[in-house]
Design an enzyme around this catalytic site. Structure first.
Site, short mmCIF file in Angstrom:
data_model
loop_
_atom_site.label_atom_id
_atom_site.label_comp_id
_atom_site.label_asym_id
_atom_site.label_seq_id
_atom_site.Cartn_x
_atom_site.Cartn_y
_atom_site.Cartn_z
N CYS B 122 10.30 -8.50 -5.93
CA CYS B 122 10.10 -7.59 -4.61
C CYS B 122 10.83 -6.66 -4.98
O CYS B 122 10.43 -6.11 -5.67
CB CYS B 122 10.26 -8.52 -3.56
N ASP B 184 -1.51 -10.96 -3.67
CA ASP B 184 -0.61 -10.38 -3.19
C ASP B 184 -1.01 -9.24 -2.36
O ASP B 184 -2.40 -8.87 -2.56
CB ASP B 184 0.63 -9.80 -3.56
N HIS B 216 2.54 -13.20 -3.02
CA HIS B 216 4.10 -12.39 -3.10
C HIS B 216 4.78 -13.39 -3.03
O HIS B 216 4.57 -15.03 -2.68
CB HIS B 216 4.35 -11.66 -1.20
#
Lengths: 111, 247
Positions: B122, B184, B216
């Site tokens: 991330c 994502d 994600h």
């Protein structure tokens, strides 16, 4: 999404945290990954005491947050009609009303 | 696999030569062992970091995860992360200094083979990409779904993150692995494709792997985003990549 768009607003009130009630003076609001709520993204609010760093945290689904905004407005409006003229209302008017709870900062997106 | 590990919290010299805390794990034995710096994501230096570092050690790597929020004191990871968020997060310069310090700590350990990679999820994925372009001593970098490697508009840049990592792509001189979920939104497939086009045009050594049915954070077993099949394949890709470039 890693938007990390963070809004910060000065508030005045109290909240019950891990151990006891605490004075709250700031709310940090962001729509991003929650820690606990079972959503990819949530509307998260950290109600904080900026002196002690105590925090009362909530993580809400986007729809819950929108519903809550509407119900908060409804509760305030009905409360105003009931409490108009009360000592609380007078004190709030003297302090500039809820407009005193102004936006103090907008933190640009980061990751 | 290495079942006997050395795991401990350690102190290292981070950005500005400040003494900071980190979690370190390594296989028992003389080595030589390659090494990995794991960058935690913005929500905090939490249990996932400890587990990830131990996982690397289990597979024969020295590994370290620095607490990027050491300046915010002790407490639950999510509370400390909340304080950092309210401050706008740590700057890229601090992060780069901390990663460089952690890499130096690893290279100084007895049994180190001298090669160090960096990895993050991330926001840590974005930071790993940035490290690849800014820290020339790194030997490998792994970007796991790092958002905003490429920014959609300049308003996404600020004092803490003044330059999009993609702008340093020309300076990358280590192999780069990227893992991404096709569902994502940040980074979305278009951003991943554009990033790859730039790396390809620059002649960089990279591997990008894209996963259908994943969005994600598909490695995170504690969240609804977890996708076990894609995650386990991703870990295979990670160890194959590191085995090739850090041996």
């Amino acid at each position: 999404m890693c938007s990390y768009i963070t809004e910060i607003v000065a508030i005045s009130g109290s909240g019950k945290g891990r151990n006891d009630w605490t004075t709250l003076d700031k709310a940090v609001i962001y729509y991003d990954h929650p820690v606990h709520a079972p959503f990819d993204h949530a509307l998260n609010i950290d109600f904080t005491n900026s002196v002690t760093n105590e925090r009362v945290a909530v993580e809400l689904s986007a729809q819950s947050a929108r519903d809550l905004i509407a119900r908060i407005e409804a509760a305030l409006n009905s409360g105003d009609s009931v409490h108009l003229g009360s000592q609380d209302a007078i004190r709030e008017k003297l302090a500039g009303g809820r407009q005193a709870d102004r936006m103090i900062e907008h933190v640009p997106p980061f990751i | 696999m290495y079942r006997n590990l050395v795991c401990k919290e350690v102190l290292y010299q981070g950005h500005g030569n400040q003494t900071k805390n980190a979690y370190f794990a390594a296989p028992e034995g003389p080595g030589p062992f390659p090494a990995v710096v794991f960058i935690h994501h913005l929500p905090g230096w939490n249990e996932v970091c400890i587990e990830t570092v131990r996982r690397f050690a289990h597979h024969g790597y020295m590994a370290i995860s620095m607490n990027l929020y050491s300046a915010y004191g002790e407490g639950d990871a999510d509370d400390i992360g909340a304080r950092a968020r309210a401050d706008g997060g740590v700057s890229d310069e601090q992060m780069l200094g901390d990663v460089a310090g952690a890499a130096a700590y690893l290279r100084a350990q007895a049994g180190a083979n001298g090669k160090v990679g960096v990895m993050g999820y991330c926001s840590g994925g974005r930071q790993a990409f940035l490290c690849a372009g800014r820290l020339p001593d790194l030997d490998a970098a792994i970007d796991c779904w790092g958002g905003r490697v490429m920014v959609k508009d300049a308003s996404a840049l600020n004092a803490n993150q003044p330059v999009a990592p993609i702008d340093y792509a020309k300076d990358i001189n280590c192999p780069l692995l990227g893992l991404f979920g096709n569902d994502d939104k940040e980074p979305d497939p278009d951003q991943v494709n554009k990033t790859e086009e730039i790396l390809k045009a620059l002649g960089k050594t990279y591997e990008f792997h894209r996963y259908d049915g994943a969005g994600h954070a598909f490695f995170d077993w504690s969240r609804p985003s977890y996708r076990p099949e894609q995650a386990m394949d991703g870990w295979k890709k990670i160890f194959a990549f590191l085995g090739k470039h850090l041996a």
